[in-house]
Write a protein that holds these residues in place. Structure first.
Motif, PDB file in Angstrom:
ATOM      1  N   PRO A  18      -6.995   6.779  -3.200  1.00 32.22           N
ATOM      2  CA  PRO A  18      -7.717   7.990  -3.355  1.00 32.22           C
ATOM      3  C   PRO A  18      -8.305   6.782  -4.321  1.00 32.22           C
ATOM      4  O   PRO A  18     -10.918   6.714  -4.256  1.00 32.22           O
ATOM      5  N   ASN A  72       2.309   2.548  -3.182  1.00 30.32           N
ATOM      6  CA  ASN A  72       1.290   2.675  -4.321  1.00 30.32           C
ATOM      7  C   ASN A  72       0.450   3.375  -3.830  1.00 30.32           C
ATOM      8  O   ASN A  72      -0.873   3.414  -3.750  1.00 30.32           O
ATOM      9  N   ILE A  73       0.652   4.294  -3.123  1.00 30.63           N
ATOM     10  CA  ILE A  73      -0.302   5.472  -2.071  1.00 30.63           C
ATOM     11  C   ILE A  73      -0.857   6.304  -2.774  1.00 30.63           C
ATOM     12  O   ILE A  73      -1.932   6.734  -2.419  1.00 30.63           O
ATOM     13  N   ASP A  74       0.008   6.480  -4.025  1.00 31.49           N
ATOM     14  CA  ASP A  74      -0.972   7.305  -4.729  1.00 31.49           C
ATOM     15  C   ASP A  74      -2.825   6.592  -5.512  1.00 31.49           C
ATOM     16  O   ASP A  74      -3.304   7.640  -5.913  1.00 31.49           O
ATOM     17  N   ARG A  75      -2.917   4.913  -5.210  1.00 33.22           N
ATOM     18  CA  ARG A  75      -3.780   4.635  -5.540  1.00 33.22           C
ATOM     19  C   ARG A  75      -4.901   4.695  -4.141  1.00 33.22           C
ATOM     20  O   ARG A  75      -5.830   4.055  -4.573  1.00 33.22           O
ATOM     21  N   THR A 126       0.761  -0.942   0.149  1.00 31.87           N
ATOM     22  CA  THR A 126      -0.203   0.465  -0.184  1.00 31.87           C
ATOM     23  C   THR A 126       1.107   1.320   0.411  1.00 31.87           C
ATOM     24  O   THR A 126       0.179   2.306  -0.533  1.00 31.87           O
TER      25      THR A 126
END
Length: 519
Positions: free
Chosen positions: A267, A262-265, A259
Motif C-alpha cells: 500500500p 514485505n507485502i505489508d509495504r 515483495t
C-alpha cells in the motif's frame, strides 16, 4: 593513458552541458519556465509523449487491441528461411532494452524525482508502445535483404523517406555507431564489475578493481565478445535467445520474493507513486516538473520507444506482415518498463530509505549501492537472505550489461551495413568496437572514472529522438496503410500496391507464398 583519460573527460563535460540544454529546452528559459503547468514540459517530453498519444489515437489503441495477438506471435515456433524469427528479434531487442539502466536509471530517477517518477515512466511506456509499433512497422516495410538476412531500421527508412538520400542513411548510421561507442565503456566495465561483485559475495572478501580477477575477466570478456560478434547477427541471437529469458526470470523471481516478504509495504508503494507523481515530498525538491522529467527521460532511456534504435532488430525478423513485428516490439516496451522497471521501483520505494535515519547517507551513495541498500531495508540488512539477494542482483546486473553490450555490437553492425556491406568494412567496425570496450574497461580497472561517457549517452539519445520522430510522421501514412490492411485480415499478402510505393522484399515474399500455395 592519463592524458587521454583527462582529454575524454574534458570533452564530455563540455558536451554534457549541451545535452542538458537540449533535454531541458525550453524549460531552461525563464519566460517559458514561469508558465503554469506547461512550463514543466520540455520540448523533448512534448515530442515523445505527444507522438505516443497521437499514434495511440490514430491507431485506435493498437497497444491494447493487439496485446494478446503479440503474445500469441511470440509463442509460435516458426521456422525461418531468411532473417530471424519474431521471438528471436524480440529477445535481441530485449537484450538491448533490459540493461543496467533498468536498475541504475530507475533508482536514479526515483532518488532525484521521488516515487512519482515511476508513474510518469508508466505513462511514457503506455504511449511509447504505440510509437514502438509505428517505428517497428516502418522498419519492416522498408527492410532490405542481404544474402540470407534482413537488414533495416532507422538508417534504411530514413534514406527511403528522404527521396532515397544516401547521405541521410549514412549520417544516421554514423550517429548510431557513435552513440554505441559512447555506451560501450560503461557496459563493458559493468559486466566485469558484476563478476567482481559476485566473487566478493561468494568469498566474503572485497576484491579491488586492479586485481588479477578483473584483468582475467576483462580478457575473457573481450575474447567471448569477439567470437560472438565476428559470427554475425545470427550468432549473437543464439546467445541472447538463451541468456535473456534466464536473466529476466532470475530478476523477476528475486524481486517477487522481496515483495512477498514485505507485502505489508505494498500500500505504501502505490500511495507514494500516485500521490507524489503530482506533489513530490520536500526531500525530492517538491517539484512536479522534476518527477515528470525524470520519469519520461528514464522511460525513454530504458524502453527506447521513439529513439529508433530498436528498429534494427525489428527489421531483421521474418514475418508475414510488417505490423506483426510492430505488435511484438510494442510488447517489448511493456516488458521493459511496466514489468522490469516497476520491479526495480518496488524495491526502491518499498525500501523508502529517505524516510529512515540513514537518509542523508543513502542519497550520497552511487545508484547501484542505493538499490542494494534498499534491498537491505527489505531483508533486514544482513544475514543469509541479504547475501543471497545481493548475489542474485549482481548476477542479473552482469547479464543485463553483457546482453546490452551484444545488442550494441549487433545494432552497430546493422547500421554499418547501410554504409557498406563489404566484409573488410564490417570487420573494421567490429574491431573498433572491441578497442573502445577495452579502453573503457582498462581505464576503470586502473581507477579512472569514465562515468562522463555514460552521461554523454544522454546527448546521443536526444539527438536520435530529434532525428527519428520527424521521420515517423513522414512515414506514418505507410504505417497507416499497412495497419488498415493488417486489421482487414482478408488473407491477401502485403505488397507494393498496398503500400503505394515499390517494396521489392514484400513483393518477393508475396510471390513465394503464391507459388507455395499453388504447389
Amino acid at each position: 593513458m592519463q592524458a587521454l583519460f583527462d582529454a575524454v573527460n574534458a570533452i564530455c563535460a563540455k558536451i554534457q552541458i549541451v545535452s542538458n540544454w537540449f533535454w531541458d529546452f525550453p524549460c531552461n528559459l525563464d519566460w517559458y519556465g514561469s508558465i503554469p503547468i506547461l512550463g514543466n514540459f520540455s520540448l523533448a517530453i512534448i515530442l515523445l509523449v505527444g507522438t505516443g498519444i497521437y499514434f495511440t489515437f490514430r491507431l485506435h489503441f493498437v497497444q491494447v487491441h493487439n496485446f494478446v495477438f503479440a503474445v500469441k506471435v511470440l509463442m509460435q515456433r516458426n521456422h525461418t528461411r531468411n532473417g530471424i524469427s519474431s521471438l528471436t528479434a524480440f529477445l535481441l531487442s530485449t537484450a538491448m532494452r533490459v540493461g543496467p539502466g533498468n536498475i541504475l536509471g530507475v533508482t536514479g530517477a526515483i532518488s532525484i524525482g521521488g516515487p512519482g517518477a515511476l508513474f510518469w515512466m508508466w505513462v511514457s511506456a503506455f504511449f511509447g508502445m504505440a510509437t514502438s509499433f509505428a517505428e517497428s512497422t516502418l522498419s519492416q516495410i522498408f527492410k532490405e535483404k542481404r544474402d540470407n538476412e534482413y537488414v533495416g531500421g532507422l538508417p534504411f527508412y530514413a534514406r527511403k523517406l528522404l527521396n532515397d538520400s544516401v547521405a541521410a542513411g549514412v549520417a544516421l548510421s554514423m550517429l548510431y555507431i557513435v552513440y554505441a561507442l559512447l555506451c560501450f565503456p560503461a557496459q563493458g566495465f559493468n559486466t566485469i564489475s558484476a563478476v567482481g561483485a559476485i566473487a566478493s559475495k561468494i568469498s566474503g572478501v572485497n576484491i579491488p578493481t586492479n586485481s588479477s580477477l578483473y584483468w582475467i575477466s576483462f580478457a575473457v570478456l573481450i575474447v567471448i565478445t569477439a567470437v560472438i560478434s565476428f559470427g554475425g547477427i545470427k550468432k549473437v541471437t543464439k546467445v541472447t535467445d538463451r541468456i535473456v529469458p534466464v536473466m529476466a526470470v532470475i530478476y523477476v523471481l528475486t524481486v517477487i520474493a522481496l515483495t512477498v516478504g514485505n507485502i505489508d509495504r505494498i500500500p505504501l508503494f502505490f500511495s507514494s507513486v500516485f500521490t507524489q507523481a503530482f506533489a513530490p515530498d520536500a526531500v525530492f525538491g517538491g517539484a512536479f516538473g522534476l518527477a515528470l522529467s525524470q520519469g519520461i527521460k528514464r522511460g525513454l532511456m530504458s524502453n527506447e520507444a521513439g529513439q529508433g534504435t530498436i528498429t534494427m532488430p525489428a527489421a531483421a525478423a521474418e514475418v508475414s506482415h510488417p505490423c506483426e513485428q510492430g505488435c511484438v516490439q510494442a510488447l517489448g516496451v511493456f516488458l521493459d518498463t511496466i514489468v522490469i522497471c516497476t520491479l526495480t521501483g518496488f524495491v526502491v520505494i518499498m525500501g523508502s530509505m529517505w524516510l529512515t535515519t540513514d537518509a542523508q547517507a543513502w542519497f550520497e551513495l552511487g545508484k547501484l549501492d542505493k538499490f542494494l541498500a534498499s534491498c537491505g531495508a527489505l531483508t533486514g540488512g544482513n544475514g543469509m537472505l541479504y547475501s543471497v539477494v545481493t548475489l542474485l542482483v549482481s548476477v542479473c546486473f552482469g547479464l543485463f550489461a553483457f546482453t546490452c553490450l551484444l545488442g550494441f555490437m549487433s545494432f552497430t553492425e546493422m547500421c554499418a551495413n547501410r554504409i557498406s556491406s563489404k566484409a573488410s568494412f564490417i570487420n573494421s567496425i567490429r574491431v573498433l568496437c572491441l578497442i573502445v570496450i577495452s579502453f573503457g574497461v582498462i581505464t576503470n580497472i586502473a581507477g579512472m572514472d569514465l562515468g562522463a561517457l555514460w552521461d554523454l549517452s544522454d546527448f546521443a539519445n536526444i539527438l536520435m529522438v530529434y532525428c527519428n520522430l520527424p521521420l515517423q510522421y513522414i512515414g506514418f501514412k505507410y504505417v497507416l496503410r499497412a495497419w488498415k490492411h493488417f486489421e482487414k485480415n482478408d488473407g491477401t499478402p502485403f505488397t507494393s500496391e498496398i503500400a503505394g510505393l515499390q517494396l521489392p522484399v514484400w513483393d518477393a515474399l508475396a510471390k513465394e507464398h503464391k507459388n507455395e500455395y499453388h504447389h
